[in-house]
Design an enzyme around this catalytic site. Structure first.
Site, short mmCIF file in Angstrom:
data_model
loop_
_atom_site.label_atom_id
_atom_site.label_comp_id
_atom_site.label_asym_id
_atom_site.label_seq_id
_atom_site.Cartn_x
_atom_site.Cartn_y
_atom_site.Cartn_z
CB THR A 48 -0.94 -0.02 1.22
OG1 THR A 48 -1.68 -1.25 1.20
CG2 THR A 48 -1.92 1.15 1.20
CE1 TYR A 144 0.73 -9.43 2.33
CE2 TYR A 144 2.40 -7.85 1.69
CZ TYR A 144 1.08 -8.27 1.70
OH TYR A 144 0.12 -7.50 1.07
CE LYS A 172 -0.98 -7.48 4.78
NZ LYS A 172 -0.54 -6.26 4.07
CB ILE A 213 -1.51 -5.80 8.33
CG1 ILE A 213 -0.62 -6.23 9.51
CG2 ILE A 213 -0.79 -4.77 7.48
CD1 ILE A 213 0.70 -6.86 9.10
#
Length: 334
Positions: A48, A144, A172, A213
């Site tokens: 992001t 992740y 994540k 998250i």
């Protein structure tokens, strides 16, 4: 259970000015807004945050800026301050090791490391990749898993192996396949799993996620914190109601490639400029007008003040402490 943080972390957007450079004054204001909302972690320079479009020195400057802002807000209160986590995405193991060393020596509390992309690897190769990075890093690592971007997913058996590494502290999970999520939670029982899917955060909490998250928390951090705390307190109706109010904005945030829509909505709220770095491109006039119309229809221009979900009140007796892999809840409905 190993954990870098529990609660809500924001995958921060990176604001740019008219020259295309990082807009640090706006970044500082974005961070302050997160801190005032009681956010538990700040993720800098990840997906992001357009980490793939940032030069190494730019990402380092962002990490330092975020850490300084946190220290300025919390002072010497190390226990309460949110974690600052740096995003790393690299498909060359030796280069990724160097990034881990370099960013790990900055005032970050941990690193969020994406699985290798494009060239990908086998599940055995994933174990080797993360073990080498965890050995090299001076800071703890969060795995992740984001298969829609990398073209591969991490199997629960890999989580089980990697959970034994002392420098791997979390996952994540951005795989939207909820059928595999319980297996992932079971396999990684001594790691904290964070929901990486805004639309699935609440269901993932119910199945054992210890945090979130988030992208949409760039816009409404208070509501995201409130949702998590309502769930943690056992106020499930309240959590569900807040979730229902947030979901339309989540759908808007992912109506185009992230972070293009969320940056546009942040611009609607005067948080920063809409600019993104190529190869990303800003919304066209027609798309922006449609987004603005829907954002306004949903009450977004109130900056979260239009939310009204308060169906029950809860008395929180302790903050939902984990015991034996479960959470203890206490909720009084009136």
């Amino acid at each position: 259970m190993k954990s870098l943080f529990e609660g809500v972390g924001t995958a921060l957007i990176t604001p740019f000015n008219t020259e295309g450079a990082i807009d640090f004054p706006s970044f500082g204001r974005l961070v302050d807004r997160q801190l005032e909302a009681g956010i538990n972690a700040l993720i800098v320079g990840a997906t992001t945050g357009e980490g793939a479009c940032l030069r190494a020195e730019e990402k380092e400057e962002l990490i330092v800026a975020a850490a300084e802002r946190v220290r300025g807000f919390y002072g010497s209160d190390e226990k309460e301050r949110p974690a600052v986590i740096a995003g790393i995405s690299c498909n060359v193991t030796s280069a990724a090791e160097e990034y881990c060393r370099r960013l790990g020596n900055l005032p970050a509390d941990g690193l969020l490391v994406t699985t290798p992309f494009y060239n990908k690897t086998s599940q055995k190769g994933l174990i080797r990749f993360y073990e080498r990075l965890a050995d090299a890093s001076p800071k703890p690592i969060i795995i992740y898993n984001v298969p829609q971007r990398t073209g591969m997913t991490v199997s629960p058996s890999v989580y089980e192996v990697l959970s034994a590494h002392p420098n791997i502290c979390g996952i994540k999970e951005a795989d939207s396949d909820m059928n595999r999520f319980p297996d992932a939670v079971k396999a990684a029982e001594n790691l904290t799993i964070y929901s990486g899917c805004d639309e699935l955060a609440l269901p993932m909490f119910c199945l054992g996620a210890g945090g979130w998250i988030s992208v949409v928390s760039n816009l409404f951090p208070e509501k995201c914190v409130e949702l998590y705390e309502a769930f943690l307190s056992g106020c499930n109706r309240k959590a569900a109601a807040i979730n229902s109010e947030i979901l339309p904005f989540v759908r808007l945030a992912f109506s185009e490639v992230n972070p293009v829509p969320v940056k546009a909505m942040a611009a609607f709220l005067n948080l920063c400029e809409e600019r993104v770095r190529e190869p990303l491109c800003a919304l066209g006039k027609e798309e922006r007008e449609k987004l603005s119309e829907e954002f306004g229809r949903l009450g977004g221009f109130g900056g979260g003040r239009a939310f009204t979900a308060k169906p029950d009140k809860c008395e929180n007796r302790g903050r939902g402490v984990r015991t034996g892999g479960e959470r203890e809840y206490s909720c009084s409905r009136r």
